[in-house]
Design a protein around this motif. Structure first.
Motif, PDB file in Angstrom:
ATOM      1  N   UNK A 124      57.487  54.189  35.220  1.00 38.61           N
ATOM      2  CA  UNK A 124      57.728  52.669  34.819  1.00 38.61           C
ATOM      3  C   UNK A 124      56.948  51.776  35.656  1.00 38.61           C
ATOM      4  N   UNK A 125      56.238  50.641  34.830  1.00 40.26           N
ATOM      5  CA  UNK A 125      55.905  49.522  35.571  1.00 40.26           C
ATOM      6  C   UNK A 125      56.310  48.438  35.102  1.00 40.26           C
ATOM      7  N   UNK A 126      56.105  47.242  35.768  1.00 44.89           N
ATOM      8  CA  UNK A 126      56.489  45.814  35.249  1.00 44.89           C
ATOM      9  C   UNK A 126      55.016  45.276  34.988  1.00 44.89           C
ATOM     10  N   UNK A 127      55.137  44.582  33.763  1.00 46.29           N
ATOM     11  CA  UNK A 127      53.958  43.913  33.128  1.00 46.29           C
ATOM     12  C   UNK A 127      54.246  42.532  32.921  1.00 46.29           C
ATOM     13  N   UNK A 128      53.480  41.549  33.514  1.00 43.53           N
ATOM     14  CA  UNK A 128      53.549  39.932  33.242  1.00 43.53           C
ATOM     15  C   UNK A 128      52.465  39.705  32.675  1.00 43.53           C
TER      16      UNK A 128
ATOM     17  N   UNK B  89      47.099  38.984  33.320  1.00 40.55           N
ATOM     18  CA  UNK B  89      48.334  40.067  33.469  1.00 40.55           C
ATOM     19  C   UNK B  89      48.360  40.505  34.786  1.00 40.55           C
ATOM     20  N   UNK B  90      49.683  40.857  35.086  1.00 38.76           N
ATOM     21  CA  UNK B  90      50.064  41.671  36.414  1.00 38.76           C
ATOM     22  C   UNK B  90      50.589  42.725  36.050  1.00 38.76           C
ATOM     23  N   UNK B  91      50.139  43.821  36.773  1.00 38.37           N
ATOM     24  CA  UNK B  91      50.981  45.080  36.743  1.00 38.37           C
ATOM     25  C   UNK B  91      51.379  45.655  37.871  1.00 38.37           C
TER      26      UNK B  91
ATOM     27  N   UNK C 201      58.044  32.869  32.154  1.00 34.88           N
ATOM     28  CA  UNK C 201      56.869  34.077  32.424  1.00 34.88           C
ATOM     29  C   UNK C 201      57.340  35.378  31.439  1.00 34.88           C
ATOM     30  N   UNK C 202      56.344  35.585  30.621  1.00 38.85           N
ATOM     31  CA  UNK C 202      56.751  36.929  30.095  1.00 38.85           C
ATOM     32  C   UNK C 202      56.654  38.059  30.711  1.00 38.85           C
ATOM     33  N   UNK C 203      57.767  38.939  30.744  1.00 36.10           N
ATOM     34  CA  UNK C 203      57.526  40.016  31.665  1.00 36.10           C
ATOM     35  C   UNK C 203      58.637  41.157  31.089  1.00 36.10           C
ATOM     36  N   UNK C 204      57.938  42.246  31.009  1.00 37.95           N
ATOM     37  CA  UNK C 204      58.614  43.578  30.711  1.00 37.95           C
ATOM     38  C   UNK C 204      58.369  45.009  31.241  1.00 37.95           C
ATOM     39  N   UNK C 205      59.314  45.805  31.200  1.00 42.09           N
ATOM     40  CA  UNK C 205      59.115  47.014  31.777  1.00 42.09           C
ATOM     41  C   UNK C 205      58.320  47.822  30.602  1.00 42.09           C
ATOM     42  N   UNK C 206      57.283  48.636  31.012  1.00 43.39           N
ATOM     43  CA  UNK C 206      56.562  49.499  30.321  1.00 43.39           C
ATOM     44  C   UNK C 206      56.560  50.989  30.850  1.00 43.39           C
TER      45      UNK C 206
END
Ligand SMILES: C[S@@+](CC[C@H](N)C(=O)[O-])C[C@H]1O[C@@H](n2cnc3c(N)ncnc32)[C@H](O)[C@@H]1O
Length: 230
Positions: A221-225, A176-178, A205-210
């Protein structure tokens, strides 16, 4: 695209406890993991994480081989940020961080970083996005804090720079990438975030905001891949 080594980016850092807040994790859950901190800057994350049994290394264009060059740049940049506090506080109003708390933690982080940079130079690599000198999937997790989005500009670190940089961070991660924070200067998500989510989805590439909770800087908020298990 911006120069990969920019003097306009503040070499200013946070502690491991602050990383836990902006990236929403508990360091003890990551013991034994290989972690890349990009851009590590003068954060004490790498030093503190290694002390907990995490195989963390930092990468940053500011990691000059000469310790004194690094020390002077950090001290100058902390002083610059401290001088900007009244302007930042006026802009943020009630959401402004406590200046004494922020300056104290920045100096604490810098002291921890500098001691470790001197003692364990192999943990600190001088390089710059959008190209990293690491193998594919070399790290379990990759953290990118307070560089992307924060310094974005259409005539500097523009959208193509952001997209290429995020693809590069993803290339070197195994799990993962944060990326945190994701806000723009006026609050809310930065304008590049929606385009990034769309382009990453198109690239598979699965990506979402958390949501994250950061009581010092007020980040939300962060972006998680994530890389799906093979
Ligand atoms: C504000 S510091 C963030 C440090 C740390 N991640 C934190 O959150 O405390 C931003 C860092 O980005 C680094 N930087 C500047 N240009 C860069 C590039 N092209 N690629 C990677 N890092 C860069 C700067 O040298 C600086 O240390």
């Amino acid at each position: 695209m911006a120069d990969s080594v920019s003097t306009s980016v503040c070499v200013y850092g946070r502690t491991l406890a602050q990383y836990e807040q902006i990236f929403d994790f508990q360091a003890t859950d990551w013991q034994g993991d290989r972690i890349l901190d990009c851009s590590g800057g003068p954060a004490s994350f790498v030093s503190e994480a290694n002390a907990l049994g995490i195989a963390a290394i930092g990468v940053d264009p500011a990691y000059d081989p000469d310790l004194e060059v690094v020390r002077q740049r950090i001290e100058a940049d902390i002083d610059t940020v401290v001088q900007l506090f009244p302007i930042i506080s006026a802009q943020l109003g009630d959401a402004a961080p406590d200046p004494a708390l922020v300056e104290g933690s920045a100096r604490q982080a810098a002291a921890g970083f500098l001691a470790d940079f001197e003692a364990n130079r192999d943990r600190y690599i001088q390089a710059a996005l959008p190209v990293l000198p690491f193998d594919d999937r070399q790290f379990d997790r990759v953290l990118c804090g307070n560089f992307l989005f924060i310094y974005a500009s259409d005539d500097g670190f523009n959208y193509p720079f952001h997209y290429q940089s995020v693809l590069e961070l993803y290339r070197v991660c195994d799990r993962e990438v944060r990326i945190s924070p994701t806000r723009g200067s006026g609050g809310g998500s930065h304008a590049y975030v929606a385009q990034l989510l769309s382009d990453l989805t198109a690239a598979g590439i699965p990506a979402e905001l958390k949501a994250v909770r950061d009581p010092v800087y007020g980040e939300t908020q962060m972006l998680l891949l994530t890389r799906p298990a093979a």
